[in-house]
Design a protein around this motif. Sequence first.
Motif, PDB file in Angstrom:
ATOM      1  N   ARG A   9     -31.681  -8.672 -29.982  1.00  0.00           N
ATOM      2  CA  ARG A   9     -32.740  -9.280 -29.185  1.00  0.00           C
ATOM      3  C   ARG A   9     -32.253 -10.640 -28.701  1.00  0.00           C
ATOM      4  O   ARG A   9     -31.722 -11.429 -29.483  1.00  0.00           O
ATOM      5  N   ASP A  11     -33.412 -14.185 -26.732  1.00  0.00           N
ATOM      6  CA  ASP A  11     -34.551 -15.012 -26.348  1.00  0.00           C
ATOM      7  C   ASP A  11     -34.034 -16.292 -25.701  1.00  0.00           C
ATOM      8  O   ASP A  11     -32.897 -16.696 -25.905  1.00  0.00           O
ATOM      9  N   SER A  12     -34.913 -16.928 -24.917  1.00  0.00           N
ATOM     10  CA  SER A  12     -34.511 -18.116 -24.176  1.00  0.00           C
ATOM     11  C   SER A  12     -35.608 -19.170 -24.220  1.00  0.00           C
ATOM     12  O   SER A  12     -36.789 -18.852 -24.087  1.00  0.00           O
ATOM     13  N   LYS A  15     -37.924 -19.851 -20.744  1.00  0.00           N
ATOM     14  CA  LYS A  15     -39.190 -19.209 -20.388  1.00  0.00           C
ATOM     15  C   LYS A  15     -40.384 -19.813 -21.117  1.00  0.00           C
ATOM     16  O   LYS A  15     -41.516 -19.622 -20.697  1.00  0.00           O
ATOM     17  N   VAL A  16     -40.150 -20.510 -22.221  1.00  0.00           N
ATOM     18  CA  VAL A  16     -41.294 -20.983 -23.006  1.00  0.00           C
ATOM     19  C   VAL A  16     -41.381 -22.500 -23.169  1.00  0.00           C
ATOM     20  O   VAL A  16     -42.435 -23.008 -23.538  1.00  0.00           O
ATOM     21  N   GLY A  24     -30.692 -20.511 -25.731  1.00  0.00           N
ATOM     22  CA  GLY A  24     -31.458 -19.436 -26.333  1.00  0.00           C
ATOM     23  C   GLY A  24     -30.861 -19.032 -27.659  1.00  0.00           C
ATOM     24  O   GLY A  24     -30.047 -19.749 -28.237  1.00  0.00           O
ATOM     25  N   TRP A  25     -31.249 -17.870 -28.138  1.00  0.00           N
ATOM     26  CA  TRP A  25     -30.762 -17.382 -29.413  1.00  0.00           C
ATOM     27  C   TRP A  25     -30.806 -15.866 -29.435  1.00  0.00           C
ATOM     28  O   TRP A  25     -31.459 -15.246 -28.604  1.00  0.00           O
ATOM     29  N   THR A  27     -31.167 -12.370 -32.099  1.00  0.00           N
ATOM     30  CA  THR A  27     -31.546 -11.824 -33.391  1.00  0.00           C
ATOM     31  C   THR A  27     -30.870 -10.466 -33.476  1.00  0.00           C
ATOM     32  O   THR A  27     -31.111  -9.598 -32.629  1.00  0.00           O
ATOM     33  N   LEU A  72     -46.319 -21.908 -28.553  1.00  0.00           N
ATOM     34  CA  LEU A  72     -46.236 -20.528 -28.066  1.00  0.00           C
ATOM     35  C   LEU A  72     -47.620 -19.912 -27.908  1.00  0.00           C
ATOM     36  O   LEU A  72     -47.887 -19.206 -26.924  1.00  0.00           O
ATOM     37  N   ARG A  76     -49.125 -18.814 -24.275  1.00  0.00           N
ATOM     38  CA  ARG A  76     -49.580 -17.431 -24.090  1.00  0.00           C
ATOM     39  C   ARG A  76     -51.005 -17.406 -23.527  1.00  0.00           C
ATOM     40  O   ARG A  76     -51.305 -16.657 -22.595  1.00  0.00           O
TER      41      ARG A  76
END
Length: 194
Positions: A9, A11-12, A15-16, A24-25, A27, A72, A76
Amino acid sequence: MDVDGRVMRMDSFSKVIAPGTRCGWITASEQIVERYQRHHEVSMQNPSGPSQLVLFKLLDETWGHAGYLDWLMHIRLEYTKRRDNICYACERYLPAEVASWNPPAAGMFHWIKIDWTKHPHAKSKPMLEIEDEVFHAAIERGVLCCKGSWFRAEQDGGVDMYFRMTFAAAPTDKLTEGVKRFGDALRASFKMAE
């Protein structure tokens, strides 16, 4: 889900937290992370130093894990409100004869499908020309949205016409006005009554 450890996975923070951070990172299983690190070492070296420093200061020294999770949840809820607003504006201002959409379940983009076969020149113009006509009609009215063909692998643009709008970058009143103007552009291009 992944019982074999083959899924990674990505993530960045772009985007948030902040667009353009380019940090990013991943998983993944230990073996995939190790392979990813080896590839990373020979492909790009490091993300932006200033971006890393800003994110470290924010996440480690200011927010912590709890603050990040709070952010987050906030973002959302904000995106959900904006998504609902753009969908409402589409229902109100887009011509249902040619425009359709499904409310996005996640993300920050709203895709609008256009039935280009109902365009008065559908038999004499290719879909990409009609898409370009709608695109420029929207620009003339002060609206910038992305042509769906920009995101396709097929050279001919495929068979369906889409436009993509973001609901993350503008306040509600601007989103509503943008959708209204896009509806006006569709009506002008498709020679529909205003």
